[in-house]
Motif scaffolding. Structure first.
Motif, PDB file in Angstrom:
ATOM      1  N   LEU A 116       0.812  -1.478  -0.055  1.00 42.68           N
ATOM      2  CA  LEU A 116       0.028   0.080   0.006  1.00 42.68           C
ATOM      3  C   LEU A 116       0.851   1.371  -0.058  1.00 42.68           C
ATOM      4  CD1 LEU A 116      -2.839  -1.208   2.468  1.00 42.68           C
ATOM      5  CD2 LEU A 116      -2.818  -0.963  -0.078  1.00 42.68           C
ATOM      6  N   GLY A 117       1.839   1.391  -0.591  1.00 43.17           N
ATOM      7  CA  GLY A 117       2.961   2.306  -1.155  1.00 43.17           C
ATOM      8  C   GLY A 117       3.595   2.558   0.315  1.00 43.17           C
ATOM      9  N   GLU A 118       3.878   1.682   1.325  1.00 42.24           N
ATOM     10  CA  GLU A 118       4.760   1.863   2.240  1.00 42.24           C
ATOM     11  C   GLU A 118       5.631   0.758   2.269  1.00 42.24           C
ATOM     12  OE1 GLU A 118       4.597   4.284   4.586  1.00 42.24           O
ATOM     13  OE2 GLU A 118       2.678   5.334   4.017  1.00 42.24           O
ATOM     14  N   CYS A 119       7.082   1.248   2.704  1.00 43.06           N
ATOM     15  CA  CYS A 119       8.021   0.435   2.806  1.00 43.06           C
ATOM     16  C   CYS A 119       8.485  -0.199   4.095  1.00 43.06           C
ATOM     17  CB  CYS A 119       9.449   1.105   2.294  1.00 43.06           C
ATOM     18  SG  CYS A 119      10.861  -0.063   2.070  1.00 43.06           S
ATOM     19  N   TYR A 120       8.401  -1.590   3.960  1.00 37.32           N
ATOM     20  CA  TYR A 120       8.936  -2.560   5.400  1.00 37.32           C
ATOM     21  C   TYR A 120      10.163  -3.287   5.160  1.00 37.32           C
ATOM     22  CZ  TYR A 120       4.076  -0.953   6.196  1.00 37.32           C
ATOM     23  OH  TYR A 120       2.809  -0.284   6.353  1.00 37.32           O
ATOM     24  N   ALA A 121      10.824  -3.377   6.248  1.00 37.97           N
ATOM     25  CA  ALA A 121      11.956  -4.030   6.240  1.00 37.97           C
ATOM     26  C   ALA A 121      11.880  -5.538   7.165  1.00 37.97           C
ATOM     27  CB  ALA A 121      13.311  -3.344   6.728  1.00 37.97           C
ATOM     28  N   VAL A 122      12.377  -6.550   6.648  1.00 40.84           N
ATOM     29  CA  VAL A 122      12.058  -7.812   7.297  1.00 40.84           C
ATOM     30  C   VAL A 122      13.349  -8.010   7.738  1.00 40.84           C
ATOM     31  CG1 VAL A 122      11.159 -10.308   7.358  1.00 40.84           C
ATOM     32  CG2 VAL A 122      10.046  -8.532   6.192  1.00 40.84           C
ATOM     33  N   THR A 123      13.832  -8.492   8.950  1.00 39.89           N
ATOM     34  CA  THR A 123      15.118  -8.633   9.703  1.00 39.89           C
ATOM     35  C   THR A 123      14.916  -9.594  10.565  1.00 39.89           C
ATOM     36  OG1 THR A 123      17.174  -7.729  10.253  1.00 39.89           O
ATOM     37  CG2 THR A 123      15.285  -6.650  11.139  1.00 39.89           C
ATOM     38  N   PRO A 124      15.837 -10.495  11.073  1.00 37.66           N
ATOM     39  CA  PRO A 124      15.713 -11.232  12.410  1.00 37.66           C
ATOM     40  C   PRO A 124      15.661 -10.396  13.526  1.00 37.66           C
ATOM     41  CG  PRO A 124      17.512 -12.190  10.813  1.00 37.66           C
ATOM     42  CD  PRO A 124      17.286 -10.879  10.300  1.00 37.66           C
ATOM     43  N   ALA A 125      14.538 -10.673  14.457  1.00 36.54           N
ATOM     44  CA  ALA A 125      14.513  -9.927  15.507  1.00 36.54           C
ATOM     45  C   ALA A 125      15.695  -9.799  16.455  1.00 36.54           C
ATOM     46  CB  ALA A 125      13.303 -10.463  16.491  1.00 36.54           C
ATOM     47  N   HIS A 126      16.626 -10.781  16.671  1.00 37.08           N
ATOM     48  CA  HIS A 126      17.850 -10.722  17.370  1.00 37.08           C
ATOM     49  C   HIS A 126      18.824  -9.880  16.898  1.00 37.08           C
ATOM     50  CE1 HIS A 126      19.571 -13.660  14.244  1.00 37.08           C
ATOM     51  NE2 HIS A 126      20.654 -12.871  14.716  1.00 37.08           N
ATOM     52  N   VAL A 127      18.768  -9.465  15.708  1.00 36.23           N
ATOM     53  CA  VAL A 127      19.705  -8.121  15.312  1.00 36.23           C
ATOM     54  C   VAL A 127      19.098  -6.982  16.038  1.00 36.23           C
ATOM     55  CG1 VAL A 127      20.164  -7.046  13.005  1.00 36.23           C
ATOM     56  CG2 VAL A 127      20.112  -9.349  12.886  1.00 36.23           C
ATOM     57  N   LEU A 128      17.646  -6.658  16.410  1.00 33.82           N
ATOM     58  CA  LEU A 128      17.521  -5.763  16.698  1.00 33.82           C
ATOM     59  C   LEU A 128      17.674  -5.612  18.230  1.00 33.82           C
ATOM     60  CD1 LEU A 128      13.957  -5.028  15.155  1.00 33.82           C
ATOM     61  CD2 LEU A 128      16.019  -3.708  14.801  1.00 33.82           C
ATOM     62  N   GLY A 129      17.705  -6.815  19.010  1.00 28.88           N
ATOM     63  CA  GLY A 129      17.854  -7.072  20.459  1.00 28.88           C
ATOM     64  C   GLY A 129      16.754  -6.263  21.049  1.00 28.88           C
ATOM     65  N   ALA A 157      11.120  -9.946  12.594  1.00 31.61           N
ATOM     66  CA  ALA A 157      10.935  -8.604  12.854  1.00 31.61           C
ATOM     67  C   ALA A 157      10.510  -7.700  11.706  1.00 31.61           C
ATOM     68  CB  ALA A 157      11.758  -8.028  14.001  1.00 31.61           C
ATOM     69  N   ILE A 158       9.600  -6.881  11.909  1.00 25.92           N
ATOM     70  CA  ILE A 158       8.986  -5.709  10.592  1.00 25.92           C
ATOM     71  C   ILE A 158       9.476  -4.354  11.285  1.00 25.92           C
ATOM     72  CG2 ILE A 158       7.255  -4.861   9.312  1.00 25.92           C
ATOM     73  CD1 ILE A 158       6.008  -7.675   9.137  1.00 25.92           C
ATOM     74  N   LEU A 159      10.244  -3.765  10.447  1.00 23.83           N
ATOM     75  CA  LEU A 159      10.299  -2.310  10.650  1.00 23.83           C
ATOM     76  C   LEU A 159       9.466  -1.442   9.600  1.00 23.83           C
ATOM     77  CD1 LEU A 159      14.404  -2.472  11.008  1.00 23.83           C
ATOM     78  CD2 LEU A 159      12.800  -2.564  12.822  1.00 23.83           C
ATOM     79  N   HIS A 160       9.271  -0.234   9.935  1.00 26.14           N
ATOM     80  CA  HIS A 160       8.452   0.638   8.811  1.00 26.14           C
ATOM     81  C   HIS A 160       9.747   1.382   8.498  1.00 26.14           C
ATOM     82  CE1 HIS A 160       6.541   4.545   7.574  1.00 26.14           C
ATOM     83  NE2 HIS A 160       6.201   3.733   6.948  1.00 26.14           N
ATOM     84  N   VAL A 161      10.063   1.616   7.092  1.00 27.80           N
ATOM     85  CA  VAL A 161      11.369   2.309   6.447  1.00 27.80           C
ATOM     86  C   VAL A 161      10.590   3.735   5.921  1.00 27.80           C
ATOM     87  CG1 VAL A 161      13.105   2.274   4.781  1.00 27.80           C
ATOM     88  CG2 VAL A 161      12.408  -0.065   6.181  1.00 27.80           C
ATOM     89  N   THR A 162      11.722   4.702   6.432  1.00 30.39           N
ATOM     90  CA  THR A 162      11.515   5.890   5.751  1.00 30.39           C
ATOM     91  C   THR A 162      12.591   6.604   5.462  1.00 30.39           C
ATOM     92  OG1 THR A 162      11.648   6.980   8.073  1.00 30.39           O
ATOM     93  CG2 THR A 162       9.408   6.627   7.373  1.00 30.39           C
ATOM     94  N   GLY A 163      12.725   7.593   4.492  1.00 31.81           N
ATOM     95  CA  GLY A 163      13.997   8.161   3.909  1.00 31.81           C
ATOM     96  C   GLY A 163      13.971   7.806   2.451  1.00 31.81           C
ATOM     97  N   ALA A 164      15.277   7.999   2.002  1.00 30.22           N
ATOM     98  CA  ALA A 164      15.666   7.794   0.498  1.00 30.22           C
ATOM     99  C   ALA A 164      15.266   6.234   0.306  1.00 30.22           C
ATOM    100  CB  ALA A 164      16.713   8.170   0.185  1.00 30.22           C
ATOM    101  N   LEU A 165      15.690   5.652   1.086  1.00 26.93           N
ATOM    102  CA  LEU A 165      15.582   3.881   0.994  1.00 26.93           C
ATOM    103  C   LEU A 165      14.432   3.477   0.494  1.00 26.93           C
ATOM    104  CD1 LEU A 165      17.033   1.287   1.178  1.00 26.93           C
ATOM    105  CD2 LEU A 165      16.593   1.043   3.383  1.00 26.93           C
TER     106      LEU A 165
END
Length: 368
Positions: free
Chosen positions: A52-65, A95-103
């Motif tokens: 829906l026009g938004e960017c999300y990053a999928v990463t292992p949750a342990h990376v975030l701690g 884990a899912i992150l909401h991504v903003t910025g040029a990326l």
């Protein structure tokens, strides 16, 4: 009545085209998503998926701690930067992150399960593990599949230069040039990697991409009271150096609140790009740099340059250079009136702090 050959030929051609499209459709749906380097509690990797026009990053949750924020660098020659805010964690250490910025502009992956994965895993014995380095370059490691299970795969480096290590968590496994899994852990004793199957990962994330994302995002980012401002503010659309942490991101420069932006001082020049409000170019003849609240004062910029552009392809015109004196609360930089859509602040040095450079705000008055 028989059809003439001339009438049959277009119908036959349409049928051939349709069959060709149907044949390649699964491969198109399963194209590898873009990837990003993740810097937070640990270093790791992320897949970029769009909904829906938004960017999300999928990463292992342990990376975030225990962190709720991450800086991301896209796997591209432009090294697009992004901020990632934790939205939700799932089973299987995802884990899912909401991504903003040029990326976010490079985010075009689709959360669709790869077609034919079971068949490929049944016949393949090799794959490629792809990851993004801190400088945005891509690394590809050849691996052999040592075990195929219903949830996890195990992979082993094929050559000495393909060794796996901790910072690769979140890398994408490709089998037959199509997604097959996400690297979740590396066994320090054997050097083998444990890979969550791609179909299992996306099945686990399906509740989010099926409609829970918007609600989770609203709950994760409650609005803060803003200081009244005069007129619409510009928007920070890109930057080239990650912020120090979640509380000091580049968006603070224009949020109208008593916040500060800090970026690492180890990668000069530091650049921040602002887009002016509205759909057309605006006449600008000065920029105000706000240093009030930056501490210590050695983090303030010293030598800087102002550049402008009216084109989306990044054709930049320098309009002013200067030095920000660290005793100044703010500095107004004037120049000949120019019609622009985008403005860049490029910082070449600070006043000696080895950790960070920063400002409290950037104001761009628009001529009426």
């Amino acid at each position: 009545m028989r059809r003439s050959p001339q009438r049959e030929r277009p119908a036959r051609l349409r049928a051939v085209v349709l069959l060709a499209l149907l044949a390649v459709a699964p491969a198109l749906r399963a194209a590898p998503p873009p990837q990003a380097f993740v810097r937070t509690a640990e270093e790791g990797q992320a897949l970029l998926l769009k909904r829906l026009g938004e960017c999300y990053a999928v990463t292992p949750a342990h990376v975030l701690g225990d962190e709720l924020f991450a800086s991301l660098t896209g796997g591209h020659s432009r090294r697009p930067q992004g901020d990632g805010d934790l939205l939700q964690t799932f089973g299987y250490d995802l884990a899912i992150l909401h991504v903003t910025g040029a990326l976010a502009g490079f985010c075009n992956g689709s959360p669709v399960v790869a077609a034919g994965l079971e068949d490929r895993l049944a016949t393949a014995d090799r794959g490629v593990l792809t990851s993004v380095n801190a400088d945005g370059s891509i690394s590809r490691r050849r691996v052999t599949l040592s075990d195929v299970g219903l949830l996890y795969l195990r992979v082993r480096p094929e050559r000495d230069r393909d060794q796996l290590f901790k910072g690769l968590s979140g890398s994408l496994l490709l089998v037959g040039d199509r997604p097959a899994g996400i690297l979740m852990a590396v066994d320090a004793d054997t050097g083998e990697g444990r890979v969550l199957r791609y179909d299992r990962a996306l099945e686990t994330l399906r509740p989010f991409f099926g409609g829970a994302g918007r609600a989770a995002r609203r709950a994760a980012s409650p609005p803060k009271p803003a200081i009244p401002r005069t007129g619409p503010a510009p928007e920070v659309v890109s930057w080239n150096v990650p912020p120090l942490d979640a509380d000091h991101r580049a968006a603070n420069l224009v949020d109208g609140r008593q916040t500060v932006w800090y970026a690492s001082a180890g990668s000069f020049p530091v650049e921040v790009v602002l887009e002016l409000p509205g759909d057309k170019t605006s006449v600008v003849q000065e920029v105000r740099l706000i240093g009030r609240g930056v501490a210590p004062a050695a983090r303030l910029p010293r030598d800087f340059e102002i550049l402008v552009s009216s084109r989306p392809d990044g054709h930049w015109l320098p309009v002013a250079t200067g030095s920000y004196i660290r005793t100044e609360q703010e500095k107004t930089v004037g120049f000949a009136p120019v019609r622009v859509r985008w403005l860049m602040l490029r910082i070449y040095s600070n006043w000696g702090d080895p950790a960070a450079v920063g400002l409290a705000g950037i104001e761009v008055p628009v001529a009426r």
